[in-house]
Write an enzyme that holds these catalytic residues in place. Structure first.
Site, PDB file in Angstrom:
ATOM      1  N   ASP A   1     -18.150  17.031  -9.245  1.00 14.11           N
ATOM      2  CA  ASP A   1     -15.909  16.789  -8.556  1.00 14.11           C
ATOM      3  C   ASP A   1     -16.124  17.363  -7.790  1.00 14.11           C
ATOM      4  OD1 ASP A   1     -13.509  15.688  -9.605  1.00 14.11           O
ATOM      5  OD2 ASP A   1     -14.830  15.564 -11.424  1.00 14.11           O
TER       6      ASP A   1
ATOM      7  N   HIS B   1      -8.978  18.458 -11.088  1.00 12.49           N
ATOM      8  CA  HIS B   1     -10.007  16.850 -11.692  1.00 12.49           C
ATOM      9  C   HIS B   1     -11.360  18.089 -11.744  1.00 12.49           C
ATOM     10  CE1 HIS B   1     -12.655  13.332 -12.152  1.00 12.49           C
ATOM     11  NE2 HIS B   1     -11.074  12.917 -12.898  1.00 12.49           N
TER      12      HIS B   1
ATOM     13  N   SER C   1     -12.580   8.212 -16.635  1.00 12.64           N
ATOM     14  CA  SER C   1     -13.378   8.963 -16.453  1.00 12.64           C
ATOM     15  C   SER C   1     -12.903  10.217 -17.369  1.00 12.64           C
ATOM     16  CB  SER C   1     -12.665   9.632 -14.754  1.00 12.64           C
ATOM     17  OG  SER C   1     -12.414  10.684 -14.028  1.00 12.64           O
TER      18      SER C   1
END
Length: 967
Positions: free
Chosen positions: A230, A261, A426
């Site tokens: 990520d 994120h 997600s």
């Protein structure tokens, strides 16, 4: 200052579609509204100003190529291979690009090579010829936007146009997007339950799934390495206890998360404070593969994946996805990861509620694909639906997602050290990844018994089924953490099947199979079953699967044909089950049952001397009815549909600005599912033709339905269809736009080949349709029309359709007043055209009992992907005419005089590459020619081995019967 906007390859993902159809644009300003980024751009030719929301873009990196090798080699060895390949061919201007990252000290299976422009073509050919080189592909740089609803904000309940959406961008190669976003609309799980808008009260996700029960047993993630691919993570973030390693694969000199994120995903998996994660004592391995400028390269991911294998990562979360299951370097590397016992968890996609929108890699058999639900146990509207589309057009897709879990209003760690709330698949993905990490830590004593297949088996077998939801929405059901632990704790290596049984009578779960009974003479129903092999990374089916009909339950009335993968690798394979009613059941009605038995074998593990074997049974149950009358049977042409991947096939509606690729599969059970269900409710029976027109018996069908076809036609097909219509078959065609000039306007520049990449056809392949329709003197034109109109009492919308150019005088024509959308696209003054012929109905006069031919110029009113106003009422009326010959009054009352304004028919675009993806065309020595007509598929029915026993009860059908023999 004005910055030039260069609309290069893949930039159609970041600039709204119609803007590509103009000339040169300049950036006047970059504005931010909340956290969204907008470009204010001005057309240099027309001075038109447009606000553009920055989204996703991907482009080839000029002159850089990924050279993949057949094995892992040290740096010096790889350099020798490349040197030998290039120097021996006379190529001089090249160099291997240095990759300074943690994987540089280890052997690798690829390099990035820079070739000078003048020697690129000869260099690529030389590299591909080297025996140690597996494949050469362009290096890619990708920007993509991550969107989500931040429910921590005070405007969390806002769902209208003025809502505050927070965005960031992150990246993965070609056409994959991050999957955390979406507003809170939910699909009701019950047929009679109204849709509601609910905001969940923030709670600990770990408490809802009862992770604390495992914590109380001392199971907290210890001993498991979990990787988060990520945006990075701060070393000093207070929520984490065991950040074992942070690696940076980008060109930025930081390991921290500048976007937030990666922090959220890591928190859901392993946070130990405030918003708790599932496995707080797991070893976190943070792979920073996205820059703060939202950029990533293919080579970064490949290096990072290789490093994950070297570090013996146990669980890997990947909250990205896209439609490109033919992205070979990425797919190959995912297979390699799982083959090395890395349990990969990935989000299924945020393209719901459309069907056929599964994202890769979550749609792969060896990956755990996760869909999303809310805290009311309702499938999230945004969660992508199955089936998989790899198998189309000849076959049928597999069941995905594998399981679903909470992806709505989940609390996780924020970049500032507190908590925030996000939604999307997600988010659901790290929920499962955290649960998998926790489960793995609780069964470390089981050793080699835990692998990607056995973990997936446990999750599937323990999942709780949601009522009223089909398998292409929920997979095997909702994650049940405690039950999964119980199964894993006593797990024995075995094979299993997904779905675990086939009950064609069970609605709603077995939709669409349960909506139509079997009958003799129908195209066989195909169920594509995934074989999971927990015994080992490789395996095989011993002998042939056996079909055992149950005599007391009329199993002899079923014909079964079986094809299956010869090799199960990694951890999985497939078995296609074709089911048909036997000839002896042509006038019989009832339920028939039996089962298929097969044995899976894998090589012995360390310390074992005999191969491992596992026997499994697949229960089969189906309702058979007498064969329906011909006029009620419709044959859907699947064979002539093409889509992305691999080719560039544009959307049927040119107003679709954000996603120009046609990738939903064009199947009656994906983007045409509402049309399918409507026709079933109207009493019609639909069958799918996955082979040429030469392969069906026209005397069995009333109508062939041909919708949005992009493929060419064999000459034998054209002649066969003419004979069929002469003998009573009817043909109903829904076409779409086709205009070579418009196609050229939606081209983009490929820096790999230094060429413009054109669409391979329009919304439909009109020149090919004209070849097919020429037998009746019918042809379509190349003007593109759009607009609202009324037909009788019905409001209609014509979305980027074509018009009828030629039609016999004895036919009926319906015309409407529409806007010339092609002129708008080409930057010309838009005109409204009177009497545009859009619908033609013809009774063939070739023979006394000839059928009918109907042509409508637009398919958008049937397609869920573009549906604004459906035309199902018109479809009913047209089918009444094709099947009975009775012409509904609405067509009689609104017919108009046909005015033939067109003399030249549309031609195929010169230089198109349709042959690369076509089943009909081939390129022979730079000359396009028609391939040889392929033989019709011939199923070999399994020899039945009847059993004089009763079928198992319904409840026992829901669990695969597994007999395990481990030597």
């Amino acid at each position: 200052m004005k910055l030039k906007v260069r609309l290069r390859q893949k930039h159609f993902w970041c600039i709204p579609f119609l803007l590509l159809l103009t000339h040169t644009w300049s950036v006047e300003a970059l504005e931010e509204q909340s956290d969204d980024k907008w470009l204010k751009i001005r057309c240099n030719d027309t001075s038109h100003v447009q606000m553009v929301k920055v989204k996703f873009s991907s482009q080839v990196v000029r002159n850089e190529y990924i050279v993949a090798f057949n094995d892992y080699y040290k740096t010096n060895t790889r350099e020798k291979f490349i040197t030998a390949a290039l120097n021996g061919s006379g190529v001089e201007n090249w160099r291997i690009l240095t990759r300074n990252n943690p994987a540089s000290d280890y052997p690798s299976d690829f390099d990035v090579v820079l070739l000078e422009e003048t020697e690129k073509l000869s260099g690529l050919a030389a590299l591909n010829r080297h025996p140690s080189v597996r494949r050469v592909t362009p290096q890619r740089v990708v920007h993509r936007t991550l969107k989500y609803v931040n429910l921590t904000d005070s405007k969390a309940d806002c769902l209208g146009p003025g809502c505050t959406y927070h965005t960031w961008q992150s990246s993965r190669p070609l056409r994959r997007a991050s999957l955390a976003f979406n507003n809170q609309f939910w699909q009701s799980t019950g047929r009679h339950t109204s849709r509601r808008l609910l905001r969940a009260i923030p709670r600990q996700i770990t408490a809802i799934l009862q992770a604390d029960a495992l914590w109380s047993m001392g199971i907290t993630g210890t001993g498991v390495k979990v990787a988060v691919f990520d945006t990075g993570l701060a070393k000093t973030h207070p929520h984490f206890k065991k950040i074992k390693e942070r690696t940076n694969w980008t060109t930025e000199k930081t390991l921290d998360d500048g976007l937030g994120h990666g922090t959220f995903v890591a928190g859901v998996i392993a946070s130990s404070q405030e918003c708790l994660g599932f496995a707080p004592d797991a070893e976190l391995h943070i792979f920073r593969v996205f820059t703060n400028n939202q950029v990533s390269y293919t080579s970064w991911f490949l290096d990072a994946f290789n490093y994950a294998i070297l570090k013996k990562i146990g669980v890997l979360n990947l909250s990205i996805g896209g439609p490109d299951f033919m992205d070979h370097p990425f797919v190959d590397k995912v297979w390699e990861l799982t083959a090395n016992k890395v349990i990969m968890v990935s989000a299924i996609g945020n393209d719901g509620p459309l069907y056929g929108t599964l994202n890769n890699p979550a749609d792969q058999m060896d990956v755990i694909g996760v869909g999303g639900i809310n805290f009311e146990d309702q499938i999230a509207k945004f969660s992508s639906r199955g089936m998989t589309t790899w198998e189309l057009p000849q076959g049928y897709g597999r069941v995905k997602p594998d399981i679903v879990t909470y992806g709505s209003a989940v609390r996780g760690s924020s970049i500032k050290g507190s908590c925030r709330t996000l939604s999307g698949t997600s988010v659901a993905s790290p929920v499962v990844a955290g649960a998998v990490t926790l489960l793995a830590s609780g069964v470390l004593h089981r050793g080699n018994a835990i692998n990607p297949a056995s973990m997936k088996q446990a999750l599937m077998a323990s999942a709780r089924r949601l009522p009223g939801v089909n398998m292409f929405e929920q997979g095997h059901g909702k994650l049940d953490l405690l039950k999964a632990y119980q199964i894993l704790n006593s797990y024995k290596p075995q094979a299993s099947l997904s779905p675990s049984y086939v009950d064609l009578t069970e609605c709603q779960y077995m939709w669409p199979y349960c909506t139509q009974s079997l009958y003799y003479g129908a195209v066989p129903t195909i169920v594509n079953v995934t074989i999971l092999n927990g015994q080992g990374v490789s395996g095989r089916v011993i002998g042939k699967p056996q079909w055992h009909p149950y005599t007391p339950q009329f199993g002899q009335y079923l014909d079964i044909a079986l094809t299956f993968s010869e090799l199960l690798w990694p951890w999985s394979g497939w078995m296609a089950v074709s089911i048909a009613a036997a000839q002896t059941a042509s006038n019989w009605e009832g339920i028939a049952q039996g089962h298929i038995a097969l044995t899976i074998e894998s090589p012995p593990e360390d310390g074992e001397t005999e191969p491992r074997q596992s026997s499994v049974k697949l229960a089969i149950k189906a309702k058979i009815i007498p064969t329906p009358p011909r006029h009620k049977r419709i044959l859907w042409d699947q064979y002539h549909n093409l889509r992305y991947p691999p080719g560039y096939f544009p959307r049927d509606n040119l107003r679709m600005k954000n996603d120009p690729l046609d990738w939903n599969g064009d199947h009656i059970h994906t983007n045409f599912k509402d049309m399918y269900q409507h026709l079933r409710n109207s009493g019609y029976y639909l069958e799918v033709l996955g082979s040429p027109f030469t392969c069906f018996d026209a005397s069995q069908y009333g109508t062939v339905l041909l919708v949005d076809a992009e493929e060419e036609y064999f000459p034998e097909e054209v002649a066969k269809l003419k004979r069929d219509v002469d003998n009573g078959l009817s043909l109903l065609v829904f076409a779409d736009w086709y205009n070579v000039t418009v196609m050229k306007k939606v081209k983009f520049y490929d820096e790999n080949t230094r060429q413009w990449w054109m669409p391979d056809t329009g919304g439909a392949n009109v020149p090919a349709l004209n070849d097919l329709l020429s037998s009746w003197g019918i042809a379509l034109g190349d003007r593109v029309f759009e607009g609202d109109f009324t037909l009788g009492d019905h409001d209609m919308y014509y979305g980027s359709g074509t018009a009828i150019a030629r039609f016999p005088e004895n036919g009926i024509i319906i015309s409407q007043k529409l806007k010339d959308q092609g002129q708008e696209i080409l930057g010309q003054e838009t005109e409204t055209t009177e009497n545009v012929p859009i619908l033609g109905l013809l009774q063939s006069r070739a023979a006394e009992k000839s059928g009918r031919v109907i042509v409508y110029g637009d398919s958008n009113c049937l397609d869920n992907s573009h549906l604004q106003k459906d035309c199902f009422w018109m479809l009913d009326a047209l089918l009444e005419y094709t099947s009975t010959g009775h012409l509904p009054s609405i067509f009689k009352d609104h017919q108009s005089q046909f005015i033939n304004r067109i003399t030249d028919l549309p031609q195929r675009m010169e230089g198109n590459h349709l042959y690369r993806y076509s089943k009909v065309l081939e390129n022979h020595m730079d000359t396009l020619q028609t391939r040889a007509l392929p033989p019709c598929p011939h199923l070999v029915w399994a020899q039945p081995i009847p059993l004089n026993k009763s079928a198992p009860t319904y409840q026992s059908l829901q669990v695969t019967e597994v007999a395990v023999s481990v030597h």
